[in-house]
Design an enzyme around this catalytic site. Structure first.
Site: not given
Ligand code: SF4
Length: 476
Positions: A9, A37, A112-113, A249, A255, A296, A358-359, A446, A449
């Site tokens: 969002c 979004g 957002n989140g 993030c 991206y 991107s 690419d990203d 973070c 992922c």
């Molecule tokens: S897990 Fe990945 S996409 Fe999700 S907030 Fe952390 S860095 Fe971003």
């Protein structure tokens, strides 16, 4: 899930002290946050304490026609939201802002989140008689704040108390009859900034939304901070600041965010170029031209070209007029979909060894089609480089990577992926470098992922599926 990650969002809020048209400002702000979004959007306006709103599925310019904007009247404050759903369905009922009517006064909220403890909180609230109208975690936040309002002196005290209960990613704009409030979770997963236009105040997910209405960037909202605007001006509450190491993030820089935005002190465009230059150092190759996949991948391609000394070229032209209404071809014609959206510039790639930037790669299917296009246009070699590390784990903080099962890098080795995508070599940015791309940034990152190490406890599979089950049951 498509072959790209989606942000959940974008949020926007304005408190007018100058006779501005807050509805038009929110409209323009949302327009510039559209990339965050595209499924639904909405606005709430505060006219002398009376909060009304309008929201629907569709893009900002589809939902807010001239007639709708005119029907919204005027006000001193407005908040807006554009949404890509990750929790709850994509339907109209989950569109935001949410407007709550309560004995303690109305409130509008845009989020957002993604909360990591939404399932538990929802269950707790339901067991005390709460009835939910939506399937989104935003209503859990609204309920939690409203419950705290019963025993708090002010709405900001209620927000502060609610922050002891809600966990996960949340950048919020909240509107009460007299106040506009911005809130960022203690880890700062999602961006949120503050701007000023004349004597009026603006909050937005990204600074590009401030630029769109001619507002000056003032500062980012700190992780854990609450900023309250009322007739006395802005006031900051930092009870939840500095409790934990911030974890923006990192994919915002790679991206999600617009390249013209500055997020937590770093320019996104420059961060993407840095990603490209780190890639060139980590994965050098002998080649004739560097090209990027629009949009991107372009900045990272520039960075790779500068660092490697290999000339930059325009390898693709993107059809700018493809909208959500584009009729997707059937399964057998999927490759044509890529051709329609993206066409190669033959003169750039014919007879050349190409570095393709690419990203990221999610499932890998689109990458394979893009590589095929390049080969058909005469590229003699294709070396693919990604300005993100491989996605291997789900995200619980507001994107749509909901399961490792959908991720090519979770199931396959680098060599297997190289063969599946059909490239001569394949290289991803390392996690260490990804965390360094936003050089001026004042925060931590973070990268859950990519590493599977999350900055906070995440829901167990059992808890997650329970919440999903609850949502599907509530749709019966
Ligand atoms: S897990 Fe990945 S996409 Fe999700 S907030 Fe952390 S860095 Fe971003």
């Amino acid at each position: 899930m498509l072959d790209k990650l989606h942000e959940e969002c974008g949020v926007f809020g304005i408190y007018d002290n100058d006779g501005l048209d807050v509805i038009l400002s929110a409209y323009h702000g949302l327009y510039s946050l559209q990339h965050r979004g595209q499924e639904s959007c909405g606005m709430a306006v505060n006219d002398d304490g009376l909060i009304t709103g309008y929201k629907d599925t569709g893009l900002v310019n589809e939902v807010f026609t001239k007639e709708v904007l005119a029907s919204m009247g005027s006000g001193k404050m407005a908040i807006g939201h554009c949404r890509y759903s990750t929790t709850g369905n994509q339907n109209r009922i989950n569109a935001q802002p949410l407007i709550i009517r309560h004995v303690k006064g109305p409130m509008a909220l845009a989020h957002n989140g993604n909360l990591t403890n939404a399932a538990e909180l929802r269950e707790e609230l339901e067991m005390t008689g709460a009835i939910f109208h939506t399937t989104s975690d935003t209503e859990v936040i609204a309920y939690t704040i409203t419950k705290e309002r019963l025993i708090s002196h002010s709405i900001e005290d209620a927000v502060c108390a609610a922050m002891n209960k809600i966990k996960g990613a949340y950048s919020l704009v909240i509107m009460s009859p007299k106040k506009l409030i911005a809130v960022r979770d203690p880890l700062g997963f999602r961006p949120l900034c503050m701007g000023k236009i004349k004597n009026s105040y603006v909050f937005a997910s990204e600074s590009c939304a401030l630029d769109s209405i001619g507002a000056q960037f003032v500062r980012d909202i700190e992780p854990g901070e609450i900023v309250v605007i009322d007739e006395n001006g802005p006031r900051s509450i930092k009870t939840h600041c500095g409790c934990e190491k911030s974890s923006l993030c990192v994919f915002e820089f790679i991206y999600f965010a617009r390249p013209d935005s500055v997020v937590d002190g770093s320019c996104v465009h420059i961060a993407r170029q840095r990603a490209g230059s780190f890639l060139a150092l980590e994965h050098p190759v002998q080649a004739d031209v560097v090209i990027g996949v629009p949009d991107s991948g372009l900045d990272a391609a520039l960075g790779y070209a500068k660092q490697s000394g290999i000339p930059y070229g325009v390898g693709f032209i993107k059809n700018k007029y493809i909208g959500r209404t584009f009729i997707q071809p059937g399964q057998t014609q999927r490759e044509n979909a890529v051709r329609i959206k993206l066409n190669t510039v033959r003169s750039t790639v014919e007879g050349k060894r190409v570095v393709l930037i690419d990203d990221s790669i999610v499932r890998g299917t689109t990458s394979a089609r893009i590589v095929k296009l390049l080969r058909e246009s005469g590229a003699t070699e294709v070396h693919m480089r990604l300005s993100a590390p491989p996605f291997r784990y789900p995200c619980y903080f507001g994107t749509d990577i909901d399961s490792s099962e959908n991720l090519i890098a979770y199931k396959h080795s680098l060599e297997e992926m190289r063969q599946m995508i059909g490239v001569d070599s394949l290289g991803f940015l390392s996690v260490e470098s990804a965390k360094k791309i936003a050089g001026n940034s004042k925060c931590g990152f973070c990268a859950g992922c990519f590493t599977g190490e999350y900055p906070i406890e995440v829901p167990s599979t059992q808890k997650k599926s329970k919440f999903e089950k609850k949502i599907s049951e509530s749709n019966d």
